[in-house]
Design an enzyme around this catalytic site. Sequence first.
Site, short mmCIF file in Angstrom:
data_model
loop_
_atom_site.label_atom_id
_atom_site.label_comp_id
_atom_site.label_asym_id
_atom_site.label_seq_id
_atom_site.Cartn_x
_atom_site.Cartn_y
_atom_site.Cartn_z
N THR A 35 1.11 -1.48 -0.07
CA THR A 35 0.06 0.00 0.13
C THR A 35 0.56 1.44 0.00
O THR A 35 0.54 2.55 -0.34
CB THR A 35 -0.47 0.55 1.27
OG1 THR A 35 -0.24 -0.24 2.35
CG2 THR A 35 -2.43 -1.20 1.11
N SER A 74 -5.08 -1.86 7.79
CA SER A 74 -6.05 -0.80 9.22
C SER A 74 -7.03 -0.64 7.73
O SER A 74 -7.74 0.56 8.34
CB SER A 74 -5.07 1.00 8.83
OG SER A 74 -4.64 1.22 7.16
N TYR A 138 -10.02 -5.30 13.09
CA TYR A 138 -8.90 -4.03 12.90
C TYR A 138 -8.87 -3.76 14.65
O TYR A 138 -7.37 -3.99 15.22
CB TYR A 138 -9.46 -2.61 11.98
CG TYR A 138 -7.91 -1.76 12.06
CD1 TYR A 138 -6.98 -1.90 11.74
CD2 TYR A 138 -8.53 -0.52 12.52
CE1 TYR A 138 -6.01 -0.71 12.07
CE2 TYR A 138 -7.88 0.71 13.15
CZ TYR A 138 -6.36 0.41 12.69
OH TYR A 138 -5.78 1.02 12.68
N ASP A 279 -19.49 2.93 13.36
CA ASP A 279 -19.39 3.98 13.46
C ASP A 279 -19.80 5.18 14.60
O ASP A 279 -21.03 4.54 14.80
CB ASP A 279 -19.40 5.04 12.59
CG ASP A 279 -18.80 5.35 11.37
OD1 ASP A 279 -17.73 5.20 11.71
OD2 ASP A 279 -18.95 6.65 9.68
N1 UDP Z 1 -17.99 9.91 6.81
C1 UDP Z 1 -17.80 9.84 5.46
N2 UDP Z 1 -18.39 9.96 4.37
C2 UDP Z 1 -17.25 9.21 3.79
C3 UDP Z 1 -16.24 9.44 4.40
C4 UDP Z 1 -16.20 9.40 6.49
O1 UDP Z 1 -19.34 10.94 6.38
O2 UDP Z 1 -17.52 9.91 2.57
C5 UDP Z 1 -17.58 10.28 7.98
C6 UDP Z 1 -17.38 8.66 9.12
O3 UDP Z 1 -18.57 8.26 8.65
C7 UDP Z 1 -17.08 9.26 10.36
C8 UDP Z 1 -16.07 10.61 9.58
O4 UDP Z 1 -16.59 11.29 8.02
O5 UDP Z 1 -18.11 9.72 10.75
C9 UDP Z 1 -14.32 10.46 9.37
O6 UDP Z 1 -14.81 8.86 8.75
P1 UDP Z 1 -12.76 8.11 8.43
O7 UDP Z 1 -13.32 6.67 7.48
O8 UDP Z 1 -12.19 9.62 8.23
O9 UDP Z 1 -12.23 8.00 9.57
P2 UDP Z 1 -12.86 7.18 10.51
O10 UDP Z 1 -12.65 8.07 11.97
O11 UDP Z 1 -13.33 5.89 10.25
O12 UDP Z 1 -10.83 6.38 11.94
#
Ligand code: UDP
Length: 317
Positions: A35, A74, A138, A279
């Site tokens: 990656t 990850s 994970y 989430d």
């Molecule tokens: N999120 C979103 N749209 C996307 C990607 C992420 O609304 O296309 C939201 C996701 O549900 C979370 C926040 O953005 O609440 C951060 O997500 P990310 O995947 O960046 O990091 P995580 O908190 O999952 O580690």
Amino acid sequence: MKLLVTGGAGYVGSNCSARLVEAGHEVVVVDDLSTGHADAVPEGCRLIQADFADVASTVLGEGFDGVLHFAAKSLVGESMQDPAKYWHGNVVTTLRLLDAMREHGTSRLVFSSTAAVYGEPDDVPIPETAPTRPTNTYGATKLAVDHMITSYAAAHGLAAVSLRYFNVAGAQGRYGERHATETHLIPLVLQVATGQREQIQVFGDDWPTEDGTCIRDYIHVTDLADAHLLAIENATAGKHAIYNLGNGTGFSVLQVIEACREATGHEIPAKVAPRRAGDPAVLVASSERARTELGWKPERADIATIVQDAWAFTQSR
Ligand code: UDP
């Protein structure tokens, strides 16, 4: 110090390698480039292209003062569909690393852990003493590694630090985020600004938060790199220190999109979509322990700076 960085061609690994070199350490990177990117390995670092699990003992036989272990699987979604990939890639590989470190007397370790070990928190901001109840494979694999490290530190005198990252973002010059499979909010929003994507999906607007969207604690990758430098330099024999790394301030998905609109001048259409499985509504770190014990002080805590730096990197490519 002579330091081995696993996964040093990846986003966080390359940023941290650059910081270590800048501080005067000798850095050798091991990365299988599955990656990561060879051109992300900072100048002055030797790159060994290999799967770390295969070469751990041979490479450490060269003699190192410490290891910063970033190489890992990850992706949360993938971890639920293909758990074996995560138990092998994260837990078995790290066990081999720990055994190779013992074999060759490598005394210091900094491990990339994650806020995902906490799962749905009872209280925010989240301290290191919060219950660990990961909601995905994970997070479970990262927690298992933390347990392994604790016991190796106690029994074998390893000087170890686990850093539990919240939402890493931003970029430092040419070291930025470029995943083949992108799932993170900020790079995805910026892809809308570059025209690679038509709109950003907002995963749920009915969460128990002020604007109804999820809140996260975004931390600049340069601040994260500073914490790694402090961690490897201050690791103590026989101790496994665990630190949360975040800014202690949360931003909602809508606030992040707005910051991206301001940084890019693009309207960035957004569409509400269903919630994403797994989430939590709010994840914000208490990083008091890192501040007090490591003397860590994040310098780029505001979302505007984080997004501007990520945007500068995106434009440079
Ligand atoms: N999120 C979103 N749209 C996307 C990607 C992420 O609304 O296309 C939201 C996701 O549900 C979370 C926040 O953005 O609440 C951060 O997500 P990310 O995947 O960046 O990091 P995580 O908190 O999952 O580690």
